[in-house]
Design an enzyme around this catalytic site. Structure first.
Site, PDB file in Angstrom:
ATOM      1  N   HIS A   1       0.830  -1.205   0.000  1.00  0.00           N
ATOM      2  CA  HIS A   1       0.000   0.000   0.000  1.00  0.00           C
ATOM      3  C   HIS A   1       0.863   1.253   0.000  1.00  0.00           C
ATOM      4  CE1 HIS A   1      -3.794  -2.098   0.592  1.00  0.00           C
ATOM      5  NE2 HIS A   1      -3.155  -2.902   1.442  1.00  0.00           N
TER       6      HIS A   1
ATOM      7  N   LYS B   1     -10.463  -1.342   3.512  1.00  0.00           N
ATOM      8  CA  LYS B   1     -10.234  -0.737   2.203  1.00  0.00           C
ATOM      9  C   LYS B   1     -11.173  -1.259   1.132  1.00  0.00           C
ATOM     10  CE  LYS B   1      -5.378  -0.170   3.461  1.00  0.00           C
ATOM     11  NZ  LYS B   1      -5.344  -1.128   4.585  1.00  0.00           N
TER      12      LYS B   1
END
Lengths: 481, 422
Positions: free
Chosen positions: A49, A250
């Site tokens: 990420h 997410k």
């Protein structure tokens, strides 16, 4: 007696093991499964990420961004694939476009480089298969994709080469601080004694923590279901496509993998079962439905497998990396859910530094920080292949036809440090069995190699350790011979 | 670079029959490339009988059937390489292959015959929820373990899918002392041959549950139980119909997929229905000189038909070479369209100039049809109308077209195959 015992050989435990292997000490990793990378580390989004998700000032944000920055060097040193394919958070509701700005601002504060808000047109131009409903996107060029197996295995292997011992099939049952001031760790494989303990036990970190502390910890297993698609459709998207985040995380992403498949998932379902990594129909249905909100015409008929992983979620949604207050010399590395994989190099570094100070360690002169991975035949020219086959004819035999994996690669996987002992062990190191036929073709052949190389009788060969035996016994005809 | 007239990719039933036919048609430059350590392909693990009734008018086991062809390959002196994996086939018919002795090598071929067979649909592709323990096998993998390696996967078995290999394995596992508790089939009909349902399930009292699927797999390390449920017309499980079976093995026989990765990367056009190459009357793909036959072309029910089809591919490859390797891809052809119950046809186009006097066109139906008619239309005129007592998706159907018939229909544009009720 060891200076350091690390409980858990997931990505955190392996990263920490590699970091402490820099110092003059004795260290050992205890792992209840038969191999490294058997828990949360093996079933996740395989994403590095960028670091705009976690709250500014949090340890999660800090270690995510640091870990991301360390990845280029680390993956080069360890000879494993890593690609900065860039990620996009897409917005499908006009009224939520402001949310992208919130993420952008947070990312900038977290130190994420290169963030950019894309217009609808820009987003569609970059990713033609985005849903027509996409109104805009946040683009993070530093987002990347990695193989979590290879990362974990490589760090563990490198730690092992530098002197860290690994004990597999070794489950911690109890920990006591002795009168000698040392930890006495009872396992199913005897007692281990150490000066310092690192608790990197993933979803079991609460159980381990609670053995030594009166300040009880509770980890919530948050399951995520995924579908993996054939390489034929691996270029369906080139960036990692996220929806806008919610309080459950997410959301369901669509991403290429570093090996060229397409990965879709995960769900986020809180369960209270540390072993509950089964997929459910509802979960798989949700993956397909949610992914379809952000991309169009997702080729779900190309699914080759589905799986589920468990996130080690803590109520406060933050990494806990600290010496336990009422248990000196006991370090928790807990609540390592996403972005744990991305942060792992930084987690390793942070805990390594803590241990260095706590035990006043000195660096080794001869630490070997690089590692040569398994020689891959994929993409080699005819000349290169022939050079390899001349040296070792085993590279001329294809064992896994879907991924074109040779016997040479499998032999390497078995015989290198912390080598493979099961079909899944071979699979995670070489990709044999990870393709579209899902080991239907190669598993009897891989069993033959394991049988020959490790002297393991067929009946003792497992899929992934424990009682996961592939075959039960000889057929009647053979038994009567 | 070494040159060979005909490279045959795969030494299973299709590759063997193609090689033998090509040799008998007069070509002496043939090379079979086989990835396993012996010729014969999947027939080697099919130790049951029932092969060869059409070809040899007698019942053979798989290895016996294979050996009839292997012996001819030996006797005719046809060249073959074992333990050799073909890695790539290029548009201009350069075949890249690899083995331990020769390393990686390239051969330039005048004609290539694709005979790679098919693979089984794995659990993952079926999206069956549950755990992912040991004890789940595709039926063919279990067949190999039992019949070739000599090991039993388990003792209590549930089978999903009623494809022929699953049915055969139900009997095989039973004969080896296992208890096969149930065969569940998603569709309202079996995907296998009727004779296999009778001889492998009925004769052993194994229940076949149509319109059922697996909805859960239990067991962390090894399979401990499987739950099946009835499905509705939408093929989705119906709540409340779940039945749990304790077992240690789940076999899957849920369809075969022609193995066309090599064909695809060579640029061969694929049929979305068969997942095999689109071929003309000569079994030639869109790439001139590249032919396909057997299960890589479309999944067959009987190996006899594979041999027959592959023989034609072999002869046609020789013809192509003898005619000077001409690119006929732009020649006038007549399309064959499958519709109304007929799912596809092989071939799907005919060049009347090149066709044999009699041309077998094979197809499958998409549902069970009782007392229906197989009809063939030349443009709008029905020229064939044959009643069949029963047609089922698990069995291949065929029609035979005559060259003379087509020539009589000057200017014929389109042939249509369909199933009609009357």
């Amino acid at each position: 007696m060891f200076d350091v015992l690390i409980i858990g050989a997931g990505v955190s435990g392996s990263a920490i093991a590699r970091e402490v292997s820099r110092y003059k000490l004795t260290a050992c990793v205890l792992e209840k499964c038969e191999d490294v990378c058997e828990g949360t580390s093996k079933a996740n989004s395989a994403i590095v990420h960028a670091g705009f998700d976690a709250e500014e000032g949090s340890l999660m944000a800090k270690l995510n961004v640091e870990g991301n920055e360390m990845m280029d060097r680390l993956t080069k040193d360890l000879d494993i694939p890593f690609k900065r394919n860039g990620s996009m958070v897409v917005c499908v509701h006009k009224e939520e476009l402001d949310g992208l700005k919130v993420l952008y601002d947070r990312g900038v504060k977290n130190g994420v480089k290169g963030l950019k808000i894309l217009t609808k047109e820009e987003a569609h131009e970059m990713e033609p298969n985005l849903s027509d409903n996409v109104e805009g996107a946040l683009f993070a060029p530093t987002g990347g994709i990695i193989c979590p197996f290879e990362l974990t295995i490589a760090m563990a292997e490198n730690a092992n080469v530098n002197g860290v011992e690994f004990r597999f099939n070794t489950e911690v049952e109890d920990i006591k601080k002795g009168e000698d001031g040392l930890f006495h760790v009872r396992t199913n494989n005897g007692e281990y004694v150490s000066r310092l303990i690192v608790n990197a036990a993933g979803v079991h970190a609460d159980e381990i923590h609670n053995m030594v502390s009166s300040d009880k910890m509770h980890i919530i297993e948050r399951r995520g279901d995924y579908c993996l698609l054939d390489k034929q459709v691996g270029d369906f998207v080139s960036h990692t496509i996220f929806p806008q985040p919610t309080k459950y995380g997410k959301g369901v992403l669509v991403t290429p993998t570093v090996h060229g498949n397409l990965l879709v998932g995960p769900t986020a379902i809180d369960i209270e079962n540390k072993e509950g990594n089964n997929t459910t129909q509802a979960g798989l249905d949700e993956v397909i439905l949610k992914a379809g909100e952000n991309v169009k015409n997702l080729p779900m008929r190309n699914v080759i497998t589905s799986f589920a992983g468990l996130r080690a979620h803590l109520e406060r949604h933050e990494f806990i990396i600290e010496e336990v207050k009422d248990a000196p010399m006991f370090i928790d590395v807990a609540g390592i859910e996403s972005p744990g994989l991305s942060a792992s190099p930084a987690i390793g570094k942070m805990v390594g530094d803590m241990i260095k100070d706590m035990l006043s360690l000195e660096e080794k002169e001869n630490w070997q920080g690089t590692r040569k991975g398994i020689t891959r035949t994929e993409g080699l020219s005819v000349e290169e292949m022939n050079e390899l086959i001349k040296k070792n004819p085993a590279y001329g035999t294809i064992v896994c036809r879907c991924e074109s994996i040779t016997e040479g690669e499998i032999l390497d996987a078995i015989h290198r440090p912390l080598g493979a002992r099961s079909l899944d062990g071979v699979k995670r190191r070489t990709r044999a069995g990870m393709g579209r036929c899902q080991a239907g073709f190669c598993s009897p052949r891989t069993m033959e190699i394991i049988n020959r190389e490790l002297g393991l009788p067929y009946e003792k060969i497992t899929k992934s350790g424990g009682k996961s035996y592939i075959v039960l016994e000889r057929t009647k005809g053979e038994a009567s011979l | 670079m070494k040159t060979v007239d005909i490279v045959i990719v795969g030494g299973g039933p299709a590759g063997l029959a193609a090689a033998v036919a090509a040799k008998k048609a007069g070509n002496d430059s043939i090379l079979i490339l086989e990835r396993d350590h012996e010729l014969g392909g999947i027939l080697n693990q099919c130790i049951h009988n029932g092969f060869g009734l059409h070809t040899f008018k007698e019942e053979l086991t798989g290895p016996e059937y294979a050996y009839r062809f292997i012996k001819q390959v030996y006797d005719l002196g046809i060249e073959y390489k074992l333990n050799t994996m073909v890695m790539d086939i290029s548009k201009d018919k350069i075949v890249t292959a690899m083995n331990r002795e020769d390393g990686m090598f390239q051969i330039s071929a005048k004609a290539v015959i694709l005979a790679m067979g098919c693979r089984e649909r794995p659990r993952g592709a079926l999206n069956i929820p549950g755990y992912r323990p040991a004890g789940i096998f595709s039926a063919g993998t279990a067949q190999r373990l039992v019949n070739i390696e000599g090991y039993m996967p388990g003792r209590e078995v549930v089978i999903l899918g009623s494809g022929d290999i699953g049915l055969i394995m139900a009997r095989r596992m039973t004969l080896e002392g296992a208890k096969v508790k149930v065969v569940a089939e998603l569709m309202p009909y079996s995907g296998g041959l009727k004779r296999n349902i009778v001889q492998c399930l009925d004769d052993y009292g194994i229940p076949l549950k149509l319109s059922h699927t697996v909805v859960d797999i239990e067991g962390k390390d090894h399979v401990t139980a499987v739950t099946i449920a009835e499905v509705g017309p939408d093929r989705k499980p119906i709540k409340g119909t779940e039945e749990r079976y304790t077992c240690d093995t789940l076999l899957l026989s849920c369809g075969l997929i022609p193995e066309n990765e090599l064909s695809r990367s060579a640029g061969v056009t694929m049929s979305p229905v068969t997942s095999g190459p689109v071929v003309n009357e000569s079994l030639e793909t869109n790439i001139p000189g590249v032919f396909a036959c057997g299960n890589v072309l479309h999944v067959h029910d009987l190996v006899d038909y594979v041999s027959e089809e592959a023989g034609r591919a072999g002869q046609n490859a020789v013809k192509y070479i003898n005619d000077g390797c001409k690119d006929e891809s732009s020649a006038e052809t007549i399309e064959i369209t499958a519709t109304e119950g007929a799912r596809y046809t092989v071939p799907s186009s005919i060049n009347p100039e090149r066709m044999d006097d009699l041309l077998t066109v094979r197809f499958r139906v998409g549902d069970i049809y009782k007392n229906s008619f197989v009809s063939v239309y030349f443009d709008d005129e029905r020229i064939m109308h044959n009643q069949k007592r029963i047609m089922a998706p698990g069995e291949m159907e065929q029609i035979i077209l005559r060259k003379s018939q087509i020539q009589e229909h000057g200017g014929l544009k389109k042939i249509t195959v369909k199933i009609e009720n009357e």
